[in-house]
Scaffold this active site. Sequence first.
Site, short mmCIF file in Angstrom:
data_model
loop_
_atom_site.label_atom_id
_atom_site.label_comp_id
_atom_site.label_asym_id
_atom_site.label_seq_id
_atom_site.Cartn_x
_atom_site.Cartn_y
_atom_site.Cartn_z
N LYS A 49 1.59 16.35 37.41
CA LYS A 49 2.42 16.09 35.84
C LYS A 49 2.00 14.96 35.72
O LYS A 49 1.98 14.15 34.84
CB LYS A 49 4.00 15.86 36.36
CG LYS A 49 4.40 17.57 36.50
CD LYS A 49 5.91 17.54 37.08
CE LYS A 49 6.01 19.24 36.56
NZ LYS A 49 7.43 19.36 37.76
N GLN A 93 12.10 16.54 41.01
CA GLN A 93 11.28 17.79 41.48
C GLN A 93 12.20 18.51 41.95
O GLN A 93 12.55 18.09 43.58
CB GLN A 93 9.65 17.90 42.43
CG GLN A 93 8.64 18.48 42.65
CD GLN A 93 8.35 19.00 41.13
OE1 GLN A 93 7.68 18.47 40.20
NE2 GLN A 93 7.88 20.47 41.58
N ASP A 116 13.79 18.60 31.91
CA ASP A 116 13.54 20.49 32.79
C ASP A 116 14.19 21.46 32.33
O ASP A 116 14.29 22.60 31.86
CB ASP A 116 14.11 20.34 33.90
CG ASP A 116 13.03 20.47 35.32
OD1 ASP A 116 11.66 20.87 35.30
OD2 ASP A 116 12.86 19.38 36.43
N1 GUN Z 1 9.95 23.20 41.95
C1 GUN Z 1 9.38 24.22 41.14
N2 GUN Z 1 8.57 24.03 39.25
C2 GUN Z 1 10.07 23.03 38.85
C3 GUN Z 1 9.98 23.18 37.69
O1 GUN Z 1 9.92 23.55 36.81
N3 GUN Z 1 11.02 21.45 37.54
C4 GUN Z 1 11.53 21.14 38.97
N4 GUN Z 1 12.15 20.07 38.73
N5 GUN Z 1 10.97 21.62 39.87
C5 GUN Z 1 10.33 22.72 40.28
#
Ligand code: GUN
Length: 279
Positions: A49, A93, A116
């Site tokens: 990311k 995350q 998100d």
């Molecule tokens: N863990 C797995 N998928 C995601 C996501 O789309 N966002 C976040 N913040 N954590 C994740």
Amino acid sequence: MARLIDGKAIAATLRAEVAARAAHLSYRPGLVVVLVGEDAASSVYVRNKDRAATAVGFDSRTIKLAAATSEPELLAVIEGLNNDQEVDGILVQLPLPPHIATEAIIRAIDPAKDVDGFHPENVAALALGKPRLVPCTPRGVMLLLGAAGIDPRGARATVLGRSNIVGRPLAALLLAADATVTIAHSRTRDLAAECRRADILIAAVGRPGLVQGSWIAPGATIIDVGINRAPDGTLVGDVDFASAITVAGAITPVPGGVGPMTIACLLDNTLLAAAARRG
Ligand code: GUN
């Protein structure tokens, strides 16, 4: 033989569009990713990311906190990011260590910076059919359908899985796009029969190879959100690709399908959040 939906190429196009739009701004959109602990998969996702955000010209930063970080300490970090005018997007995350209440953390993020789309305000906006910031993977699925020329309007769309991150928000997006939506899950009586009814079938359950070719209507569109590690170490989806491709009309591969779209949508969400905040 089904046509392949090339998520890698579609995501690359979206990332290039984001970079082009960002280049015209008088500021650099700011994205902060927060990682608590050292989960191996999460560390890889967070690094990807950060790299993708930097590549499109964002001011990207990762805050790495020890696994023992307390909930109040994490809340204080989020408060600081909420108040930082240079920060447009905040992503914590998941999963978080078990001693931290995930819901309390998500609620603490400024909804305007919630790239998100997990904050209850953003979840409610989507549920009410007025989407604002929408979760990245479901949004990526909708963009894949659009790029592949598949129109959900009036179609029977079946979503396998009811997670807050994928299944539920995806069902809401499909409904907003005028599909006839079924959500199937681990308690569904006859999963195969539900799948066979679908014009568009989206698998997001995390069970390797669950969906067999015999569960698929000839010509159906298959979107595979699963990312599972097979015993031999390779990545496989929730769909048995070899049997599905002989029946489906169009199908996403794993890897190279939905996965690349998630990060591209995160970048797009960050740009949207920045534009909404800064005018
Ligand atoms: N863990 C797995 N998928 C995601 C996501 O789309 N966002 C976040 N913040 N954590 C994740």
